[in-house]
Design an enzyme around this catalytic site. Structure first.
Site, PDB file in Angstrom:
ATOM      1  CG  ASP A  30     -20.425  -2.532  14.688  1.00 30.13           C
ATOM      2  OD1 ASP A  30     -20.396  -2.823  15.990  1.00 30.13           O
ATOM      3  OD2 ASP A  30     -20.274  -1.308  14.429  1.00 30.13           O
ATOM      4  CD  GLU A  74     -22.156  -4.652  19.294  1.00 26.61           C
ATOM      5  OE1 GLU A  74     -21.410  -4.648  20.189  1.00 26.61           O
ATOM      6  OE2 GLU A  74     -22.496  -3.910  18.485  1.00 26.61           O
ATOM      7  CG  ASP A  79     -18.197   1.484  12.858  1.00 25.54           C
ATOM      8  OD1 ASP A  79     -18.395   1.690  13.846  1.00 25.54           O
ATOM      9  OD2 ASP A  79     -18.589   2.416  12.062  1.00 25.54           O
TER      10      ASP A  79
END
Length: 465
Positions: A222, A314, A396
């Site tokens: 992340d 991501e 996170d």
């Protein structure tokens, strides 16, 4: 990747140069020749286009119009070779590769502009090529033919017309591969960045197939501003914020440049030496920040690619994130796109795989324990608390665990069914609301996987190419 004994890749090796005053003048002459060829060819293309447009307005038939100027590299080369005795009578002093350095990017830029206008090229519109300025463009020259080699002492390189150039550092990493016949130099580019000269070799390398230290371990990564990367294992990579650390010095140098007498194109005034000196100091300060950021990203991505078999990241909308004026500078300083780009090729080198989660997957809003999705989660809430199961942990870490869980739903080939989730993201006024969507992935080189509003997405997890 495991069944391959060797992996052929294209890799770049860049080394700093220590040029003498005479060698620097020769390199600048080649870079200037590239700029002259680029500007002449662009002016010729524009003149032909304007002439044909004017003739059409006069009612002249298409067959009687001025002949077109080809935009391909061979066509531009033929036109330049016919005109160079008049346009550049000094052309024999420079290598032919210098003129090719200016014509090749122009041919590609014209093609991109044409494809963008006709709809063949996806993405944002591409503008028409512009002329290159002696002060604004970065001096560079690229060699693809001739004598290009690394000397046996590994401290010198030989380039066409420029001769033997001294390196500031040893080229043993490249020399070892060349001596072992596992690498072949394709081209060499000499470029000035931050007040220093560098030579970059584009090399075809046969790399030995590798296996990650933990080939069956899946890790979610992340990315963020507070912490550069948070892994699903709980490991936190701090954000060094190199730009913030150098902000005070950069502001002082920028003020110094603004107080000097700079160039003025309207009056033809040339810049003072004090302005040139101050501008060089500012450029070196910015180059130092870029080098520190690049070094940190390389160390992080190399460690992740060598240790874990599957990495999930991501598909961040960085362009949209930069519109937030409060966070734009820190987001740009983090280098999310560069981190993902490096993971893309380093995972393939090390025998792993990179999976890119869909842009609209709510990794931060989803509970990693029970899978419940929150409707809203403010950016100021740094601790995730699930109202369903009571799970409490750092937001996170929760997002990283959700990313890692996506890989468990993917097949060995990198695709498989993934649970859907509700989405009520903002749409334009009077437009439909996005219905329940399926989280998918985009390949490492492509984004924008969202279909037109009102539709649904059936995309699955796919292995990044």
């Amino acid at each position: 990747m495991a069944h391959r004994e060797r992996l052929s890749v294209v890799q770049a090796y860049r080394f700093a140069l220590d040029l003498t005053a005479r060698q620097e003048r020769a390199v600048l002459a080649h870079a200037g020749a590239a700029r002259v060829a680029h500007n002449w060819a662009l002016a010729r293309v524009k003149a032909v286009m304007d002439q044909r447009a004017a003739e059409r307005s006069y009612g002249i038939d298409e067959a009687d119009l001025t002949p077109t100027q080809g935009w391909s590299l061979p066509a531009l080369r033929r036109a330049w070779n016919q005109a160079k005795p008049v346009v550049a009578p000094w052309w024999r002093e420079c290598s032919k590769e210098a003129f090719n350095t200016g014509l090749d990017p122009l041919a590609r830029a014209l093609k991109n502009w044409s494809d963008s206008r006709s709809g063949k090229r996806a993405g944002r519109p591409v503008g028409f090529p512009r002329f290159k300025s002696r002060r604004r463009c970065t001096p560079s020259v690229r060699f693809t033919t001739g004598a290009i080699r690394v000397e046996p002492d590994r401290k010198h390189v030989v380039l066409p017309r420029l001769g033997r150039l001294k390196l500031h550092e040893s080229a043993r990493k490249l020399a070892r591969r060349l001596e072992a016949a596992t690498a072949r130099i394709v081209s060499a580019t000499v470029r000035r960045e931050g007040g220093r000269w560098f030579v970059a070799f584009c090399v075809e390398v046969d790399r030995a197939a590798r296996t990650p230290e933990q080939p069956h371990v899946v890790v979610g990564v992340d990315l963020g501003v507070k912490h550069l990367a948070v892994l699903s294992t709980g490991e936190v990579e701090p954000n060094p914020r190199h730009l913030d650390a150098a902000a005070r010095r950069l502001r002082r140098l920028a003020r110094r440049v603004s107080r000097r007498v700079g160039p003025d194109r309207r009056t033809g005034r040339r810049a003072s030496r004090r302005w040139e000196r101050a501008r060089g100091q500012l450029g070196r300060a910015h180059a130092r920040v870029a080098n520190l950021r690049r070094d940190g990203l390389h160390k992080l991505t190399t460690r992740l690619a060598r240790e874990y078999g599957t990495i999930l990241v991501e598909d961040l909308n960085v362009v949209g994130m930069l519109r937030n004026r409060r966070l734009a500078r820190r987001i740009a300083d983090a280098g999310f796109a560069e981190l993902r780009r490096q993971l893309g090729y380093k995972t393939s080198w090390n025998g792993g795989r990179l999976v890119v989660a869909d842009r609209w997957y709510p990794s931060s809003k989803t509970c990693s324990g029970c899978g419940a999705v929150k409707a809203k989660l403010a950016l100021s809430e740094r601790t995730y608390t699930c109202t369903t199961c009571g799970l409490t942990l750092d937001r996170d870490v929760n997002a990283a665990r959700n990313l890692a869980a996506l890989a468990a739903q993917a097949s060995a080939a990198g695709s498989g069914p993934v649970a859907g989730r509700g989405a009520d993201r903002k749409t334009r006024r009077a437009g439909p609301v996005a219905v329940k969507r399926q989280p998918g992935t985009a390949t490492a080189g492509k984004t924008g996987t969202v279909p037109p509003q009102g539709g649904t997405s059936d995309q699955m997890l796919t292995k990044a190419s």
